[in-house]
Design a protein around this motif. Structure first.
Motif, PDB file in Angstrom:
ATOM      1  N   HIS A 324       0.906  -0.987   0.135  1.00 58.23           N
ATOM      2  CA  HIS A 324       0.055  -0.069  -0.074  1.00 58.23           C
ATOM      3  C   HIS A 324       0.852   1.293   0.049  1.00 58.23           C
ATOM      4  N   THR A 325       0.239   2.280  -0.429  1.00 64.19           N
ATOM      5  CA  THR A 325       1.071   3.752  -0.529  1.00 64.19           C
ATOM      6  C   THR A 325       1.099   4.067   1.033  1.00 64.19           C
ATOM      7  N   THR A 326       0.564   3.535   1.927  1.00 59.49           N
ATOM      8  CA  THR A 326       0.800   3.856   3.212  1.00 59.49           C
ATOM      9  C   THR A 326       2.182   3.972   3.696  1.00 59.49           C
ATOM     10  N   SER A 327       2.780   3.080   3.040  1.00 58.70           N
ATOM     11  CA  SER A 327       4.414   2.992   3.627  1.00 58.70           C
ATOM     12  C   SER A 327       4.968   4.336   3.095  1.00 58.70           C
ATOM     13  N   VAL A 328       4.754   4.891   2.087  1.00 62.81           N
ATOM     14  CA  VAL A 328       4.981   6.095   1.398  1.00 62.81           C
ATOM     15  C   VAL A 328       4.809   7.271   2.612  1.00 62.81           C
ATOM     16  N   SER A 329       3.444   7.311   3.218  1.00 65.71           N
ATOM     17  CA  SER A 329       3.003   8.121   4.040  1.00 65.71           C
ATOM     18  C   SER A 329       3.847   8.073   5.220  1.00 65.71           C
ATOM     19  N   SER A 330       4.170   6.705   6.088  1.00 66.80           N
ATOM     20  CA  SER A 330       4.649   6.640   7.223  1.00 66.80           C
ATOM     21  C   SER A 330       6.160   7.198   6.852  1.00 66.80           C
ATOM     22  N   HIS A 331       6.989   6.937   6.028  1.00 62.89           N
ATOM     23  CA  HIS A 331       8.014   7.598   5.461  1.00 62.89           C
ATOM     24  C   HIS A 331       7.882   9.091   5.714  1.00 62.89           C
ATOM     25  N   MET A 332       7.029   9.759   5.276  1.00 67.79           N
ATOM     26  CA  MET A 332       7.000  10.887   4.926  1.00 67.79           C
ATOM     27  C   MET A 332       6.561  11.615   6.321  1.00 67.79           C
ATOM     28  N   LEU A 333       5.849  11.134   7.456  1.00 67.14           N
ATOM     29  CA  LEU A 333       5.332  11.688   8.810  1.00 67.14           C
ATOM     30  C   LEU A 333       6.759  11.411   9.474  1.00 67.14           C
ATOM     31  N   TYR A 334       7.476  10.295   9.410  1.00 70.52           N
ATOM     32  CA  TYR A 334       8.870  10.255   9.991  1.00 70.52           C
ATOM     33  C   TYR A 334       9.742  11.440   9.500  1.00 70.52           C
ATOM     34  N   THR A 335       9.659  11.829   8.135  1.00 74.78           N
ATOM     35  CA  THR A 335      10.694  12.916   7.751  1.00 74.78           C
ATOM     36  C   THR A 335      10.275  14.425   8.481  1.00 74.78           C
ATOM     37  N   LEU A 336       8.916  14.287   8.459  1.00 71.83           N
ATOM     38  CA  LEU A 336       8.198  15.517   9.048  1.00 71.83           C
ATOM     39  C   LEU A 336       8.642  15.680  10.794  1.00 71.83           C
ATOM     40  N   ALA A 337       8.640  14.571  11.378  1.00 71.65           N
ATOM     41  CA  ALA A 337       8.926  14.528  12.844  1.00 71.65           C
ATOM     42  C   ALA A 337      10.658  14.916  12.918  1.00 71.65           C
ATOM     43  N   GLN A 338      11.422  14.358  12.146  1.00 72.18           N
ATOM     44  CA  GLN A 338      12.902  14.761  11.830  1.00 72.18           C
ATOM     45  C   GLN A 338      13.019  16.432  11.645  1.00 72.18           C
ATOM     46  N   LYS A 339      11.914  16.904  10.724  1.00 71.47           N
ATOM     47  CA  LYS A 339      11.988  18.234  10.464  1.00 71.47           C
ATOM     48  C   LYS A 339      11.793  19.042  11.736  1.00 71.47           C
ATOM     49  N   MET A 340      10.652  18.374  12.481  1.00 65.88           N
ATOM     50  CA  MET A 340      10.525  19.124  13.819  1.00 65.88           C
ATOM     51  C   MET A 340      11.638  19.324  14.475  1.00 65.88           C
ATOM     52  N   LYS A 341      12.268  18.197  14.765  1.00 61.64           N
ATOM     53  CA  LYS A 341      13.404  18.115  15.631  1.00 61.64           C
ATOM     54  C   LYS A 341      14.425  19.395  15.506  1.00 61.64           C
ATOM     55  N   GLU A 342      14.563  19.406  14.201  1.00 57.31           N
ATOM     56  CA  GLU A 342      15.501  20.724  13.603  1.00 57.31           C
ATOM     57  C   GLU A 342      14.887  21.846  13.701  1.00 57.31           C
ATOM     58  N   ASN A 343      13.689  22.237  13.495  1.00 57.04           N
ATOM     59  CA  ASN A 343      13.371  23.459  13.766  1.00 57.04           C
ATOM     60  C   ASN A 343      12.530  23.801  14.925  1.00 57.04           C
ATOM     61  N   GLY A 344      12.365  22.860  15.858  1.00 55.65           N
ATOM     62  CA  GLY A 344      11.917  23.149  17.244  1.00 55.65           C
ATOM     63  C   GLY A 344      10.566  23.361  17.249  1.00 55.65           C
ATOM     64  N   LYS A 345       9.790  23.108  16.080  1.00 53.73           N
ATOM     65  CA  LYS A 345       8.229  23.301  15.859  1.00 53.73           C
ATOM     66  C   LYS A 345       7.797  22.645  14.906  1.00 53.73           C
ATOM     67  N   PHE A 346       6.650  22.028  15.173  1.00 48.63           N
ATOM     68  CA  PHE A 346       5.953  21.158  14.221  1.00 48.63           C
ATOM     69  C   PHE A 346       5.139  21.871  13.283  1.00 48.63           C
ATOM     70  N   GLU A 347       5.259  21.649  11.809  1.00 49.29           N
ATOM     71  CA  GLU A 347       4.496  22.523  11.015  1.00 49.29           C
ATOM     72  C   GLU A 347       3.383  21.645  10.353  1.00 49.29           C
ATOM     73  N   PRO A 348       2.183  22.033  10.520  1.00 47.94           N
ATOM     74  CA  PRO A 348       0.956  21.188   9.861  1.00 47.94           C
ATOM     75  C   PRO A 348       1.292  20.948   8.350  1.00 47.94           C
ATOM     76  N   ALA A 349       1.014  19.668   7.970  1.00 47.98           N
ATOM     77  CA  ALA A 349       1.124  19.433   6.581  1.00 47.98           C
ATOM     78  C   ALA A 349       0.040  18.517   6.047  1.00 47.98           C
TER      79      ALA A 349
END
Ligand code: PHE
Length: 504
Positions: A324-349
């Motif tokens: 399923h393409t939910t594997s792609v979504s899980s990858h993307m959500l992990y990437t978003l969490a990594q970005k949050m760590k860098e920026n100190g803030k979660f960006e809605p997406a």
């Protein structure tokens, strides 16, 4: 036969040098239809064998009434002939009885010509004999289609005894390549001609640059790609970005484990998933995240008790074709969490993907071992089921699907989960069109996303709406080796009746 006519034209030119007017040209003893003659001329001119000019002619034809007069005489002559010579003459009643309807017009003309006069109530001859000029003129026109006196033509036309016809004919002379034999022309240079040098002596047919071309055979879009483009536009209108999906091979980790799908889950069996042989595994993972995933499966956390089994690294390393393409979504959500760590803030997406997935299915009219999924998710603070229902209503409304219903369902990675049904007017039935839910904390929290960031998501197949749109009832006609190439070439462009969004 056109070629026989062409030869006759060439022979005539050979003997006489010129055809003055094709109107007088005889073929097999008969006049030739000018259109047929032109056809022969065009074949010959394309080979430069003749040249011709157009002649615009007028031709006079005798009408049916004119023809009758040419044969039996004019009305006035009939009246004269019906009156006996001598003084006693004839009564008008007797004349009418003898001559018929022509008597009336005939009398007028005969008086005007001074052929007859009145004596009391009788008609008598004025002259001993007459010359029926009308009959003579018509006979000439019948023979020659013309008359030397323009006034006569004008007068007879006014009396509707003759008609004018315009025709085009041709004067023909020898051309540059005149000859009395017709050589068949080659349409293409061939390998043999080049080999044996015969191309030097061959006469080639001229290219017709005005001919309509053949439809080009390349570059047709498959209906699935057309519908995909429509879905992409809907997502873009709703402010979504597209995820990169160029990864058919995925690890079990991203396809299953990251989604809190237990390793004993039946979907992970050989019967349901295609496993790779070479290479069969990967060992590239973010290890800290992998440990948190292992922990959550084994012991839980974030308010969960987990599954309580021994999580195996071998199992998660197995390479598969993504199911399923939910594997792609899980990858993307992990990437978003990594970005949050860098920026100190979660960006809605808001993200979407549309691409191919693979399942080890028995192929039938509605199932293939590969198909396409359309998937979207929104990650934002404090989202709830109401948001998911609202977004789904908006999304399907934009596709033109207005009647939708939800039914509680189960997915390992969403809670709550809902199947989406749409009312199909043709079938008078509610049909399943998608699956959705809110990603579980057991999936999101190990990635590092904060507790109040929630993710709503949904997925559907691209094949089902495409089959409905293009009235295809067997999926094997749409995709795979049985797919008819002509269907792809001929199917129309796709327009989902995209509607304006519903504001939430
Ligand atoms: N992955 C699900 C399927 O394959 C679809 C889905 C996506 C369900 C996102 C819920 C959330 O059917």
């Amino acid at each position: 036969n056109n070629e026989a006519l062409q030869l006759e034209i060439l022979n005539f030119l050979d003997k006489n040098g010129k055809i003055e007017d094709s109107m007088n040209f005889k073929f097999e003893g008969k006049n030739v239809d000018q259109l047929v003659f032109l056809g022969a001329l065009n074949s010959l001119t394309s080979k430069d064998m003749v040249v011709y000019k157009q002649i615009e002619n007028e031709k006079w034809n005798v009408t049916a009434e004119g023809n009758e007069i040419a044969e039996t005489g004019s009305h006035e002559a009939k009246v004269f002939n019906a009156i006996p010579a001598g003084d006693e003459g004839i009564t008008i009643a007797d004349l009418t009885a003898k001559v018929g309807p022509a008597a009336k017009i005939g009398q007028g003309k005969a008086f005007k010509n001074k052929w007859i006069s009145k004596k009391g109530d009788r008609l008598v001859r004025n002259v001993a004999s007459i010359q029926d000029k009308t009959q003579e003129d018509l006979k000439i026109i019948k023979e020659t289609n013309n008359h030397s006196d323009a006034n006569t033509l004008k007068d007879l036309k006014k009396r509707k005894l003759i008609d004018r016809q315009k025709i085009t004919s041709y004067s023909v002379e020898k051309g540059e390549k005149f000859s009395t034999t017709i050589v068949k022309q080659a349409t293409d240079i061939t390998y043999e001609m080049l080999q044996n040098g015969s191309w030097k002596d061959v006469s080639f047919k001229k290219y017709n640059f005005d001919a309509e071309g053949i439809q080009p055979k390349g570059g047709y879009l498959h209906p699935l790609m057309k519908v995909r483009e429509e879905f992409r536009q809907i997502f873009f209108q709703m402010g979504f970005s597209e995820m990169p999906t160029n990864k058919f091979v995925e690890s079990s980790f991203w396809n299953f484990d990251a989604l809190f799908q237990p390793q004993q889950h039946p979907a992970r069996d050989l019967q349901d998933t295609f496993f790779l042989k070479d290479p069969a595994t990967t060992n590239e993972f973010p290890e800290d995240y992998l440990e948190r995933v292992r922990n959550t499966h084994e012991k839980g956390g974030y308010g969960s008790i987990g599954y309580g089994y021994n999580w195996s690294r071998e199992e998660t390393q197995k390479l598969i074709l993504r199911t399923h393409t939910t594997s792609v979504s899980s990858h993307m959500l992990y990437t978003l969490a990594q970005k949050m760590k860098e920026n100190g803030k979660f960006e809605p997406a808001k993200y979407f993907s549309i691409d191919r997935v693979f399942r080890n299915e028995t192929v039938d009219a509605t199932h293939l071992a590969e198909f396409h999924q359309v998937e979207g998710f929104i990650a934002d603070y404090d989202l709830n089921l109401g948001h998911l229902i609202g977004v789904l209503n908006d999304f399907f409304h934009r596709m033109g699907v207005d009647k939708i219903k939800f039914k509680p369902a189960y997915n390992p990675y969403t809670e709550p989960s809902m199947e989406i049904f749409s009312y199909h007017a043709g079938l008078d039935e509610w049909v399943e069109i998608g699956n959705s839910g809110m990603f579980r904390p057991e999936m999101l929290r190990p990635m590092g996303l904060p507790e109040n960031v929630r993710v709503i998501a949904w997925g559907l197949s691209l094949e089902r709406p495409t089959m409905i749109k293009y009235s295809i009832d067997n999926i094997r006609e749409l995709l795979g080796h049985k797919c008819d190439i002509e269907m792809i070439q001929n199917n129309p462009i796709c327009r989902l009746e995209k509607k304006m969004g519903r504001e939430l």
